[in-house]
Write an enzyme that holds these catalytic residues in place. Structure first.
Site, PDB file in Angstrom:
ATOM      1  N   LEU B  90       0.820  -1.219   0.000  1.00  0.00           N
ATOM      2  CA  LEU B  90       0.000   0.000   0.000  1.00  0.00           C
ATOM      3  C   LEU B  90       0.851   1.266   0.000  1.00  0.00           C
ATOM      4  O   LEU B  90       0.327   2.373  -0.052  1.00  0.00           O
ATOM      5  CB  LEU B  90      -0.965  -0.024   1.184  1.00  0.00           C
ATOM      6  CG  LEU B  90      -1.913  -1.250   1.194  1.00  0.00           C
ATOM      7  CD1 LEU B  90      -2.914  -1.139   2.338  1.00  0.00           C
ATOM      8  CD2 LEU B  90      -2.646  -1.427  -0.127  1.00  0.00           C
ATOM      9  N   ARG B  91       2.174   1.088   0.060  1.00  0.00           N
ATOM     10  CA  ARG B  91       3.143   2.180  -0.201  1.00  0.00           C
ATOM     11  C   ARG B  91       3.193   3.295   0.828  1.00  0.00           C
ATOM     12  O   ARG B  91       3.992   4.211   0.701  1.00  0.00           O
ATOM     13  CB  ARG B  91       2.912   2.795  -1.590  1.00  0.00           C
ATOM     14  CG  ARG B  91       2.977   1.818  -2.745  1.00  0.00           C
ATOM     15  CD  ARG B  91       4.330   1.152  -2.862  1.00  0.00           C
ATOM     16  NE  ARG B  91       4.438   0.352  -4.083  1.00  0.00           N
ATOM     17  CZ  ARG B  91       5.172  -0.753  -4.179  1.00  0.00           C
ATOM     18  NH1 ARG B  91       5.860  -1.180  -3.136  1.00  0.00           N
ATOM     19  NH2 ARG B  91       5.226  -1.415  -5.301  1.00  0.00           N
ATOM     20  N   ASN B 121       7.382  -3.299   3.386  1.00  0.00           N
ATOM     21  CA  ASN B 121       8.490  -2.641   2.677  1.00  0.00           C
ATOM     22  C   ASN B 121       8.124  -1.219   2.294  1.00  0.00           C
ATOM     23  O   ASN B 121       8.142  -0.821   1.141  1.00  0.00           O
ATOM     24  CB  ASN B 121       8.934  -3.461   1.452  1.00  0.00           C
ATOM     25  CG  ASN B 121       7.844  -3.623   0.417  1.00  0.00           C
ATOM     26  OD1 ASN B 121       6.660  -3.547   0.738  1.00  0.00           O
ATOM     27  ND2 ASN B 121       8.233  -3.848  -0.825  1.00  0.00           N
ATOM     28  N   HIS B 259       3.883 -15.679  -3.289  1.00  0.00           N
ATOM     29  CA  HIS B 259       3.862 -15.668  -4.763  1.00  0.00           C
ATOM     30  C   HIS B 259       4.649 -16.785  -5.452  1.00  0.00           C
ATOM     31  O   HIS B 259       5.630 -16.530  -6.146  1.00  0.00           O
ATOM     32  CB  HIS B 259       4.301 -14.298  -5.305  1.00  0.00           C
ATOM     33  CG  HIS B 259       5.467 -13.656  -4.601  1.00  0.00           C
ATOM     34  ND1 HIS B 259       6.654 -14.302  -4.395  1.00  0.00           N
ATOM     35  CD2 HIS B 259       5.599 -12.419  -4.061  1.00  0.00           C
ATOM     36  CE1 HIS B 259       7.477 -13.484  -3.752  1.00  0.00           C
ATOM     37  NE2 HIS B 259       6.856 -12.347  -3.538  1.00  0.00           N
ATOM     38  N   ASP B 332      -0.287  -9.619  -4.456  1.00  0.00           N
ATOM     39  CA  ASP B 332       1.001  -8.929  -4.589  1.00  0.00           C
ATOM     40  C   ASP B 332       0.809  -7.576  -5.287  1.00  0.00           C
ATOM     41  O   ASP B 332       1.669  -7.123  -6.061  1.00  0.00           O
ATOM     42  CB  ASP B 332       2.029  -9.788  -5.339  1.00  0.00           C
ATOM     43  CG  ASP B 332       3.460  -9.291  -5.136  1.00  0.00           C
ATOM     44  OD1 ASP B 332       3.669  -8.378  -4.319  1.00  0.00           O
ATOM     45  OD2 ASP B 332       4.365  -9.816  -5.820  1.00  0.00           O
TER      46      ASP B 332
END
Lengths: 320, 453
Positions: B90-91, B121, B259, B332
């Site tokens: 979601l940054r 991250n 993933h 992802d």
């Protein structure tokens, strides 16, 4: 403008055999121009061509520049130093700026595979790929084809082996596609660590030993071994490379026939090729350089909308 | 809930006539096909939602309801426990220009997700309790899909020192992961699995052997050989998959493999599960639908990590989703700025958006060709994610949170990235016709998305 080649020359893989033959046939008469005292025709007068080189190059850039000048085009050289990761202008902005200056063609050399393709999709001008990363170097492939055809007449059924760092070589890819399209049998020879893992799916013969390749082939195209490959851990040493894969006089002497020797340059003498081979009677390395100018003139001419039949009328035979 | 929060919740795109009753105490989802694999339910009827919980399910047709209950007509639609995405980016904090927790949570709602897990991250990395608390709070304020934070395994995701799992779990983290970066050190992975076991959370690993994958831009194979792009071999993933499985066996910890993209990984996971090792795995919609051929033409919207693989791999992943070797589907979701993708392939960042296309991709590539049925889809997109990560939701049993997704599995639509609610536009499905439309997403009994029409 639709030309027999389309808008751009980005790679040999998508070309048809007819398109490749057309370029080679068109190169014939242009070769003759370079032999004249006044090496200039007005064909591209008024056209503006930008040579956009993101990587250092002497041979290819000079060859393009001669081709452009002999066709009377106006040329600008842009040496954009620094890699694609440097903080400078993006490739797309560079392209748009050039386009805004109303140019006609861009010759691009870039360190990233696909860079020429990227540019071509975003500008109206014709784009010629002068080498993109480890993808293709189509005009080099074409000049190699022309050189081989000059000697063999036709490439149908001829056996050509590409020797060295196929994995990282754009010259190798363009050669493989071009040769196969013209009916040649293609071999590759090099350490397995410098061949693509999927090499067998490229439709080529694979030789682990240079001796076997020499026995099989009628021509060798010896690739430059980039010295950074050793630092990259792909091979242990240049010395061993020469001992195992070097194209030497001694090895050639044991061949069942005389082999044509090509090299795209610049050569590492004593690494992938020995001097007495490079300078020997069967080396056509300087012919390649001469043909490079003619092939590039042909590509420029055809992409500019030049009629192939005009060049056709002036040329000699073809391999059709 | 404050008025301001309610307002922002009601600003949902196309909330339609349900607005006034957005917080109605009771809702009935009338006449839909209610599929809930958590209780082996697949029947047509009326599902009542009450006080934020799931209430009774009535199969008797033609019941009438009073004015005090909001009625949503679900005839011809599927009513499912809300989808849960255990893997999205979601940054926020750091790259609010490409996504915020609010825009991501709203995009999730549009995609039928009632909950998402946000990978750590971010910039700075979500590696401490304060950062976890921030993500949680931003998620609550978004008033869309629930947002569950995932904490980092290592401080700064540097792969060196363990982050404080205990405090992060206390602040709301539901798992730990260094996703985006592999955990290169086997010792660190071992310690993380042991330590996470203390707190009952999974360690989600991005499986990539860094020296094999270094500099790679796509799958290693014939396409990378032709395009002259450095390849990432399948073994870069598989080596870490087996390492993680073996470490899970050693430690008794729960490893969740993010993933999965290769046939070999599927075989290794199967091997681990057969031995009772605590390994779970996810697959992304793109690895279930697209191959390395998408990269032709240097399409940067086909660049992600792990890369798109071969047809053989895609088939193996589909089969693994069918038979449960792969436990769940996760997106992802990785938004990037247009400029970042608009460049040379080798320099473009990895990742694509996925929240708003996930259902329709899975329906088109797995349900339509009858590889899986709708109950299996719902199992893999709702029930299993909830169980694997220990999250609320994933069930429509009486008393469960009223997190519900209503969708039309037959309706086709054409993807236009410009219409995404996410800030990201980087989708390989732009222009594709997909199948399956989310009609209504309900979180805690409150409508957070309702499709027009």
């Amino acid at each position: 403008m639709t030309t027999p080649l389309g808008k751009d020359l980005l790679a040999l893989e998508p070309l048809t055999p007819e398109q490749i033959r057309l370029i080679l046939d068109t190169a014939g008469p242009f070769k003759e121009i370079s032999e004249r005292a006044i090496k200039k025709v007005p064909t591209l007068r008024g056209s503006t061509i930008v040579n956009l080189f993101f990587e250092a190059s002497t041979r290819t850039r000079v060859s393009f520049e001669f081709a452009e000048k002999r066709l009377s085009a106006d040329t600008v050289n842009v040496a954009a130093s620094g890699s694609s990761v440097s903080k400078g202008e993006t490739l797309v902005d560079t392209a748009r700026n050039l386009e805004a200056m109303r140019i006609d063609m861009v010759v691009i050399r870039h360190g990233a595979s696909g860079a020429a393709h990227f540019l071509a999709e975003r500008i109206e001008s014709n784009v010629i790929n002068a080498g993109d990363g480890t993808h293709e170097h189509p005009t080099q492939g074409l000049l190699d084809l022309l050189t081989l055809r000059d000697h063999f007449g036709s490439l149908e059924g001829r056996r050509v082996c590409i020797c060295g760092d196929v994995l990282h070589s754009r010259v190798a890819r363009s050669n493989i596609w071009g040769l196969k399209k013209l009916g040649a049998e293609v071999g590759v020879c090099g350490p397995r660590s410098l061949l693509p893992n999927a090499v067998s799916e490229l439709g080529v013969e694979v030789f682990d030993r240079i001796e076997a390749a020499i026995e099989w082939a009628e021509a060798l195209n010896v690739l430059r071994l980039q010295l950074e490959r050793m630092q990259g851990g792909y091979i242990p040493s240049l010395r061993e490379y020469n001992r195992v894969f070097g194209v030497t006089r001694e090895r050639l002497d044991r061949a069942p026939r005389d082999l044509l020797i090509l090299h795209p340059g610049p050569m590492n003498r004593g690494v992938e090729i020995d001097s007495d081979v490079a300078d020997g009677p069967h080396s056509v390395i300087l012919e390649q350089v001469t043909n490079g100018v003619a092939v590039r003139m042909a590509v420029l001419y055809l992409l500019a909308g030049g009629a192939p039949e005009l060049a056709d009328a002036a040329k000699g035979g073809s391999d059709r | 809930m404050t008025d301001r929060e309610r307002e922002s919740g009601n600003r949902e795109r196309g909330s339609g006539s349900g607005d006034r009753k957005g917080d109605a105490r009771r809702t009935v989802l009338r006449g839909g096909r209610v599929i809930d694999p958590s209780q082996n339910l697949d029947a047509t009827g009326d599902l009542i939602l009450e006080d934020g919980k799931t209430g009774a399910f009535e199969t008797a047709a033609g019941a009438s309801y009073g004015d005090d209950i909001r009625v949503i007509d679900c005839a011809g639609l599927v009513v499912s426990p809300g989808f849960i995405d255990v893997h999205c980016h979601l940054r926020e904090p750091g790259r609010e220009d490409v996504e915020t927790i609010a825009t991501g949570a709203r995009a999730a709602a549009v995609g039928g997700f009632t909950a998402v897990c946000a990978m750590p991250n971010t910039q700075p990395v979500t590696d401490n309790q304060a950062a976890v608390g921030f993500v949680l709070r931003q998620g609550q304020m978004a008033n869309a899909a629930r947002v569950h934070p995932i904490g980092a395994i290592s401080l700064g995701q540097k792969g060196e020192a363990l982050a404080e799992f205990g405090e992060m779990v206390g602040a709301g983290a539901v798992a730990v992961s260094d996703d985006g970066k592999p955990v290169a050190s086997a010792h660190l992975m071992r310690t993380a699995l042991e330590y996470a076991r203390t707190f009952g959370i999974p360690v989600a690993d991005h499986c990539e052997e860094p020296t094999l994958a270094a500099g790679g831009a796509m799958n290693e194979g014939i396409v990378s050989a032709r395009l002259g792009l450095k390849g990432i071999p399948a073994e870069a993933e598989e080596i870490m998959v087996i390492r993680d499985i073996l470490l899970a066996r050693r430690t008794g910890g729960h490893v969740h493999l993010c993933h999965m993209s290769t046939k070999g990984s599927v075989e290794l996971i199967r091997w681990g599960k057969e031995r009772g090792i605590r390994v779970t795995a996810e697959a992304c919609p793109h690895h279930l639908s697209l191959t390395e051929n998408e990269v032709n033409g240097y399409n940067t919207n086909a660049k992600m990590n792990p890369p798109l693989r071969t047809e053989e791999d895609v088939e193996a992943i589909r089969e693994a989703v069918r038979d449960g070797t792969i436990d769940l589907v996760a997106t992802d979701h990785a938004p990037h700025h247009y400029d970042e993708k608009e460049r040379e392939f080798s320099d473009a960042p990895n990742g694509i958006v996925g929240l708003e296309t996930a259902l329709a991709v899975v329906v088109k590539w797995l349900v339509k060709p009858e590889i899986i049925d709708l109950p299996t889809l719902i199992q893999r997109m709702s029930v299993s994610p909830a169980r694997t990560f220990g999250l609320p939701g994933g069930s429509l049993q009486r008393g469960a949170v009223a997190d519900v997704t209503v969708f039309d599995p037959t309706r086709e639509w054409k993807v236009d990235a410009a219409n995404f609610v996410s800030k990201g536009r980087n989708s390989p499905y732009s222009g594709h016709t997909l199948q399956g439309v989310v009609m209504c997403t309900i979180v805690g009994g409150r409508i957070v998305h309702q499709a027009a029409g």
